[in-house]
Enzyme design. Structure first.
Site, PDB file in Angstrom:
ATOM      1  N   PRO A   9      84.087  54.266  12.356  1.00  0.00           N
ATOM      2  CA  PRO A   9      83.386  55.481  12.745  1.00  0.00           C
ATOM      3  C   PRO A   9      81.965  55.260  13.261  1.00  0.00           C
ATOM      4  O   PRO A   9      81.230  54.411  12.742  1.00  0.00           O
ATOM      5  CB  PRO A   9      83.355  56.318  11.459  1.00  0.00           C
ATOM      6  N   ASN A  10      81.653  56.012  14.285  1.00  0.00           N
ATOM      7  CA  ASN A  10      80.324  56.068  14.911  1.00  0.00           C
ATOM      8  C   ASN A  10      80.011  54.841  15.774  1.00  0.00           C
ATOM      9  O   ASN A  10      78.977  54.823  16.453  1.00  0.00           O
ATOM     10  CB  ASN A  10      79.215  56.276  13.861  1.00  0.00           C
ATOM     11  N   ARG A  17      73.052  55.133  19.490  1.00  0.00           N
ATOM     12  CA  ARG A  17      72.828  55.426  18.082  1.00  0.00           C
ATOM     13  C   ARG A  17      71.861  54.409  17.466  1.00  0.00           C
ATOM     14  O   ARG A  17      72.077  53.204  17.620  1.00  0.00           O
ATOM     15  CB  ARG A  17      74.188  55.315  17.407  1.00  0.00           C
ATOM     16  N   TYR A  22      71.257  48.918  15.870  1.00  0.00           N
ATOM     17  CA  TYR A  22      72.546  48.548  16.449  1.00  0.00           C
ATOM     18  C   TYR A  22      72.489  48.106  17.910  1.00  0.00           C
ATOM     19  O   TYR A  22      73.522  47.760  18.486  1.00  0.00           O
ATOM     20  CB  TYR A  22      73.539  49.708  16.288  1.00  0.00           C
ATOM     21  N   ASN A  71      85.297  45.805  11.896  1.00  0.00           N
ATOM     22  CA  ASN A  71      84.051  46.449  11.479  1.00  0.00           C
ATOM     23  C   ASN A  71      84.422  47.870  11.093  1.00  0.00           C
ATOM     24  O   ASN A  71      84.514  48.751  11.954  1.00  0.00           O
ATOM     25  CB  ASN A  71      83.014  46.435  12.600  1.00  0.00           C
ATOM     26  N   ALA A  74      81.144  52.759   8.246  1.00  0.00           N
ATOM     27  CA  ALA A  74      80.885  53.462   6.979  1.00  0.00           C
ATOM     28  C   ALA A  74      82.079  53.403   6.029  1.00  0.00           C
ATOM     29  O   ALA A  74      81.899  53.423   4.798  1.00  0.00           O
ATOM     30  CB  ALA A  74      80.510  54.913   7.259  1.00  0.00           C
ATOM     31  N   GLU A  95      85.761  40.315   8.359  1.00  0.00           N
ATOM     32  CA  GLU A  95      84.911  41.512   8.270  1.00  0.00           C
ATOM     33  C   GLU A  95      83.615  41.235   9.020  1.00  0.00           C
ATOM     34  O   GLU A  95      82.970  40.199   8.795  1.00  0.00           O
ATOM     35  CB  GLU A  95      84.618  41.819   6.797  1.00  0.00           C
ATOM     36  N   HIS A  97      79.859  42.919  10.543  1.00  0.00           N
ATOM     37  CA  HIS A  97      78.883  44.009  10.660  1.00  0.00           C
ATOM     38  C   HIS A  97      77.774  43.581  11.612  1.00  0.00           C
ATOM     39  O   HIS A  97      77.376  42.404  11.630  1.00  0.00           O
ATOM     40  CB  HIS A  97      78.278  44.366   9.298  1.00  0.00           C
ATOM     41  N   ARG A 104      70.067  46.476   3.350  1.00  0.00           N
ATOM     42  CA  ARG A 104      69.806  47.889   3.632  1.00  0.00           C
ATOM     43  C   ARG A 104      69.951  48.733   2.352  1.00  0.00           C
ATOM     44  O   ARG A 104      69.714  48.238   1.261  1.00  0.00           O
ATOM     45  CB  ARG A 104      70.736  48.335   4.756  1.00  0.00           C
TER      46      ARG A 104
HETATM   47  C1  DQA Z   1      77.839  48.714  10.104  1.00  0.00           C
HETATM   48  C2  DQA Z   1      77.079  48.886   8.786  1.00  0.00           C
HETATM   49  C3  DQA Z   1      77.577  50.118   8.045  1.00  0.00           C
HETATM   50  O1  DQA Z   1      76.878  50.267   6.816  1.00  0.00           O
HETATM   51  C4  DQA Z   1      77.356  51.361   8.870  1.00  0.00           C
HETATM   52  O2  DQA Z   1      77.884  52.482   8.231  1.00  0.00           O
HETATM   53  C5  DQA Z   1      77.860  51.242  10.257  1.00  0.00           C
HETATM   54  C6  DQA Z   1      77.760  49.966  10.956  1.00  0.00           C
HETATM   55  C7  DQA Z   1      77.285  47.529  10.924  1.00  0.00           C
HETATM   56  O3  DQA Z   1      78.004  47.094  11.823  1.00  0.00           O
HETATM   57  O4  DQA Z   1      76.154  47.100  10.706  1.00  0.00           O
HETATM   58  O5  DQA Z   1      78.276  52.213  10.855  1.00  0.00           O
HETATM   59  O6  DQA Z   1      79.197  48.421   9.802  1.00  0.00           O
END
Ligand code: DQA
Length: 140
Positions: A9-10, A17, A22, A71, A74, A95, A97, A104
């Site tokens: 998501p997002n 964003r 990011y 990835n 959230a 995994e 990120h 964080r």
């Molecule tokens: C994320 C880190 C997550 O905590 C966050 O909710 C994201 C992006 C990252 O790629 O740094 O949406 O997965």
């Protein structure tokens, strides 16, 4: 070699964003860069804001592809369903990120995915995806 990238998501908002965290490039644009750079790898890309769709994609590719780069964004910090999907498939999952979630907020330190993956790459910006692809190539 077939590798599936799955973004949660997002991450469709990359480039727009929270650019300080990011970056300022969309994943569609970055996917082109990855395809050029790793032109011998068969890369596929899927993004969804919907938990069940991410689970469906893991199940769809998870008995066929050589690797999954996930990835879960959230959902990393909340989803037993995605965690179970990762446990249930045969393809190795890395995994990824973009940010270093350990540096964080407290709630980002928990990952339901991490116990079931081959490895974790985080904190290198979008280069985290390059490093994940490289780790699959290095093994083949
Ligand atoms: C994320 C880190 C997550 O905590 C966050 O909710 C994201 C992006 C990252 O790629 O740094 O949406 O997965």
């Amino acid at each position: 070699m077939k590798i599936q990238i799955i973004n949660g998501p997002n991450l469709n908002l990359l480039g727009k964003r929270e650019k300080d965290i990011y970056g300022d490039i969309s994943f569609d644009d970055y996917f082109k860069i990855l395809n050029n750079k790793f032109n011998k790898v068969n890369l596929s890309y899927f993004q969804s804001n919907v938990e069940g769709e991410i689970i469906n994609k893991i199940q769809e590719v998870g008995f066929d592809f050589d690797g999954i780069i996930l990835n879960a964004a959230a959902y990393t910090h909340t989803s037993v369903g995605i965690s179970d999907a990762v446990r249930g498939v045969q393809s190795p999952v890395i995994e990824v990120h973009i940010s270093n979630t350990k540096s964080r907020e407290e709630f980002r330190k928990k990952s339901y995915i991490s116990p079931h993956v081959k490895g974790i790459i985080q904190g290198f910006g979008l280069k985290s995806y390059d490093l994940a692809i490289l780790s699959f190539i290095k093994e083949s």
